[in-house]
Design a protein around this motif. Structure first.
Motif, short mmCIF file in Angstrom:
data_model
loop_
_atom_site.label_atom_id
_atom_site.label_comp_id
_atom_site.label_asym_id
_atom_site.label_seq_id
_atom_site.Cartn_x
_atom_site.Cartn_y
_atom_site.Cartn_z
N ALA A 96 -14.94 0.45 0.17
CA ALA A 96 -13.94 -0.78 0.26
C ALA A 96 -14.74 -2.01 0.88
N LEU A 106 0.71 -1.31 -0.07
CA LEU A 106 0.00 0.09 0.14
C LEU A 106 0.82 1.15 -0.04
N TRP A 122 -6.36 -5.34 3.61
CA TRP A 122 -5.35 -4.01 3.74
C TRP A 122 -4.96 -3.80 5.24
N HIS A 125 -12.37 4.01 1.45
CA HIS A 125 -11.79 3.70 0.10
C HIS A 125 -10.35 3.37 0.42
N LYS A 126 -10.05 2.52 -0.69
CA LYS A 126 -8.48 2.21 -0.92
C LYS A 126 -7.76 3.23 -0.59
N ASN A 127 -7.88 4.41 -1.37
CA ASN A 127 -7.17 5.82 -0.84
C ASN A 127 -6.88 5.80 0.54
N GLN A 157 1.70 2.73 -3.21
CA GLN A 157 0.75 2.93 -4.55
C GLN A 157 0.35 4.64 -4.15
N CYS A 170 -2.97 7.38 -4.53
CA CYS A 170 -4.30 7.75 -4.70
C CYS A 170 -4.85 7.93 -5.77
N GLU A 184 -11.53 -6.53 1.56
CA GLU A 184 -10.67 -5.77 0.93
C GLU A 184 -10.03 -5.00 2.39
N ARG A 185 -11.08 -4.53 3.14
CA ARG A 185 -10.38 -4.10 4.55
C ARG A 185 -10.00 -4.97 5.27
#
Length: 114
Positions: free
Chosen positions: A20, A5, A28, A98-100, A8, A10, A24-25
């Protein structure tokens, strides 16, 4: 794209972007063991408290997180106190995670380590 992460960036997030998923949560959060998902005002937020020896160090870290936020165009809530800083990431546009948020949390950890 790397699974790390912290490496990566945003992505642009618009109203209606998907939150998410639970899977995913969970995945991550394995990279973010010191972070917790907390709810405030009915919105899930990714939160961590960082400890420092004094206010000056806490303030310096706050400014580094602020610079990170500007560079990512993604902004957290930051509470700076004597000897500690609490950072909470969430995506305002979708009122949740969110992934961000996970990417920025990982980058925040990297700042703390340096």
């Amino acid at each position: 794209m790397s699974d790390n992460l912290a490496q990566q960036h945003c992505e642009a997030c618009r109203v209606g972007a998907p939150l998410a998923t639970e899977t995913e949560r969970t995945d991550w959060l394995k990279q973010l063991p010191d972070w917790q998902i907390e709810q405030s005002d009915g919105i899930d937020r990714l939160t961590r408290q960082f400890s420092f020896k004094n206010f000056v160090q806490a303030l310096e870290f706050t400014n580094q997180v602020g610079e990170l936020a500007e560079s990512m165009a993604h902004h957290p809530a930051i509470l700076t106190e004597w000897g500690k800083v609490t950072v909470s990431w969430w995506t305002h546009k979708i009122k949740g995670l969110h992934k961000n948020d996970f990417v920025c949390a990982a980058k925040t950890d990297e700042l703390f380590k340096s």
